[in-house]
Design a protein around this motif. Sequence first.
Motif, short mmCIF file in Angstrom:
data_model
loop_
_atom_site.label_atom_id
_atom_site.label_comp_id
_atom_site.label_asym_id
_atom_site.label_seq_id
_atom_site.Cartn_x
_atom_site.Cartn_y
_atom_site.Cartn_z
N MET A 132 0.83 -1.19 0.00
CA MET A 132 0.00 0.00 0.00
C MET A 132 0.87 1.25 0.00
SD MET A 132 -3.02 -1.44 0.04
CE MET A 132 -4.10 -0.01 0.28
N LEU A 133 0.60 2.16 -0.94
CA LEU A 133 1.23 3.47 -0.92
C LEU A 133 0.52 4.39 0.06
CD1 LEU A 133 1.79 3.93 -4.76
CD2 LEU A 133 3.50 3.32 -3.05
N SER A 134 -0.78 4.18 0.22
CA SER A 134 -1.61 4.89 1.19
C SER A 134 -2.88 4.06 1.37
CB SER A 134 -1.96 6.30 0.70
OG SER A 134 -2.86 6.23 -0.40
N ARG A 148 -0.15 -0.09 -10.53
CA ARG A 148 -0.56 0.85 -9.50
C ARG A 148 -2.07 1.01 -9.58
NH1 ARG A 148 2.76 6.33 -8.53
NH2 ARG A 148 1.68 7.17 -6.70
N LEU A 149 -2.75 0.94 -8.46
CA LEU A 149 -4.21 1.01 -8.45
C LEU A 149 -4.68 2.00 -7.40
CD1 LEU A 149 -7.01 -0.04 -9.34
CD2 LEU A 149 -6.78 -1.84 -7.61
N GLU A 153 -10.52 3.25 -9.28
CA GLU A 153 -10.04 3.45 -10.64
C GLU A 153 -9.56 2.12 -11.24
OE1 GLU A 153 -7.24 6.62 -10.88
OE2 GLU A 153 -8.47 8.02 -9.71
N GLN A 154 -9.04 2.19 -12.46
CA GLN A 154 -8.48 1.03 -13.13
C GLN A 154 -6.96 1.00 -12.95
OE1 GLN A 154 -10.15 -1.56 -14.80
NE2 GLN A 154 -11.86 -0.57 -13.73
N PRO A 155 -6.36 -0.19 -12.92
CA PRO A 155 -4.91 -0.28 -12.74
C PRO A 155 -4.14 0.36 -13.89
CG PRO A 155 -5.97 -2.40 -12.34
CD PRO A 155 -7.00 -1.52 -12.96
N LYS A 156 -2.98 0.93 -13.54
CA LYS A 156 -2.05 1.47 -14.52
C LYS A 156 -0.66 0.92 -14.21
CE LYS A 156 -4.64 5.81 -14.99
NZ LYS A 156 -4.58 7.28 -14.84
N THR A 157 0.18 0.86 -15.21
CA THR A 157 1.54 0.36 -15.00
C THR A 157 2.27 1.25 -14.00
OG1 THR A 157 1.62 -0.54 -17.25
CG2 THR A 157 3.73 -0.19 -16.12
N TYR A 158 2.89 0.64 -13.00
CA TYR A 158 3.61 1.40 -11.97
C TYR A 158 4.96 1.86 -12.50
CZ TYR A 158 5.42 2.58 -7.31
OH TYR A 158 5.95 3.23 -6.23
N ASN A 188 14.42 0.08 -6.53
CA ASN A 188 13.80 1.15 -5.75
C ASN A 188 12.40 1.42 -6.29
OD1 ASN A 188 14.17 2.70 -8.06
ND2 ASN A 188 15.98 3.76 -7.27
N GLN A 189 11.75 2.46 -5.79
CA GLN A 189 10.36 2.69 -6.13
C GLN A 189 10.12 3.10 -7.57
OE1 GLN A 189 7.40 2.36 -4.36
NE2 GLN A 189 8.49 1.34 -2.73
N ASN A 190 11.14 3.50 -8.29
CA ASN A 190 10.95 3.81 -9.71
C ASN A 190 11.43 2.70 -10.63
OD1 ASN A 190 13.74 4.04 -9.80
ND2 ASN A 190 13.77 6.28 -9.91
N GLY A 191 11.81 1.56 -10.03
CA GLY A 191 12.20 0.40 -10.82
C GLY A 191 13.67 0.32 -11.14
#
Length: 300
Positions: A132-134, A148-149, A153-158, A188-191
């Motif tokens: 969970m990000l939040s 990322r969801l 909403e609908q999922p999008k590529t993180y 890390n969080q940006n891949g």
Amino acid sequence: MKSLSIKNFIIVIFILFQTPFAFAHPTGNMITIGESVLWSYINPINDPDHHACVMIWTEGAEPNVFFQSEHAASDFMLYTKQNEIFLIERRFLQASDEFQVRVLKSTIDKEPQVIWDWFKDDYRIGEGGFFMLSDNEMVFGKYPKIYRLKKGEQPKTYFEFDQPINRIRAVEENQILLLGENSCYLVNQNGSLLKQWNDLTDPNVEDAPMNRNQVFDADYSEGELLLSYWGRRSFDLIKANGNRQIILQQKDPLTPHWVAFRNKEKLLFSSKLVFDGSTPKPHLTLVSEQNSQRVIWTTQ
């Protein structure tokens, strides 16, 4: 709600085995929070309608049910952040032939509360790991990508990653562990790649369960990688210097499923897969920092 018949339950399990990454029963995972360990299973263990539960164990106590699903053909996926526990509960609706999920939030001493109500699940959210990000946003793995969801909403590529990913796991220092086909990646969080382990499976393995020579689960802590190696029925540790050792070798019918670090200790979860119509029986082992072994939970 109508109970799921044995026939339809078998069909559901068969479908699970046909996915690119075989999440054999039990679907779910294992987490640690402080001195406690939580994992997903079914309750009662021999329940033919597969009512999922979350189990908890703390030193000095017996394993017991932390939270029970009211729904047949259900599963739980778990994530912990500091002192908070997040649960994805999934159910299969036979009437509409669809999966639905909801998200609950809790702490060790509180009853889980719903923060995302039931919605249709076309992605098998949480089965490939999540965090969970939040309270209103999550990241989850779904072969071969990371999504990322946001709530409603609908999922999008993180982020884009150049290798297919079977499973993700949030680990220390806000990093993410990605489990691929035969490799594991710390990012890390940006891949961006921080560390990589290759050639995790032995091509010479014989008699792998269900003929699947794969790593089922992985955890990372302080430079060490802990593996549940399904194909060899072993739990392996790759140390910071790259040396790999088997810390627990299981024998048929025990099959490794989940792993989790608890400080310097290792939690190793297996199931007895016999395919005779009976429910797989659990076998949870604690390995101390001195490599002594203790069985925490098992049934006959």
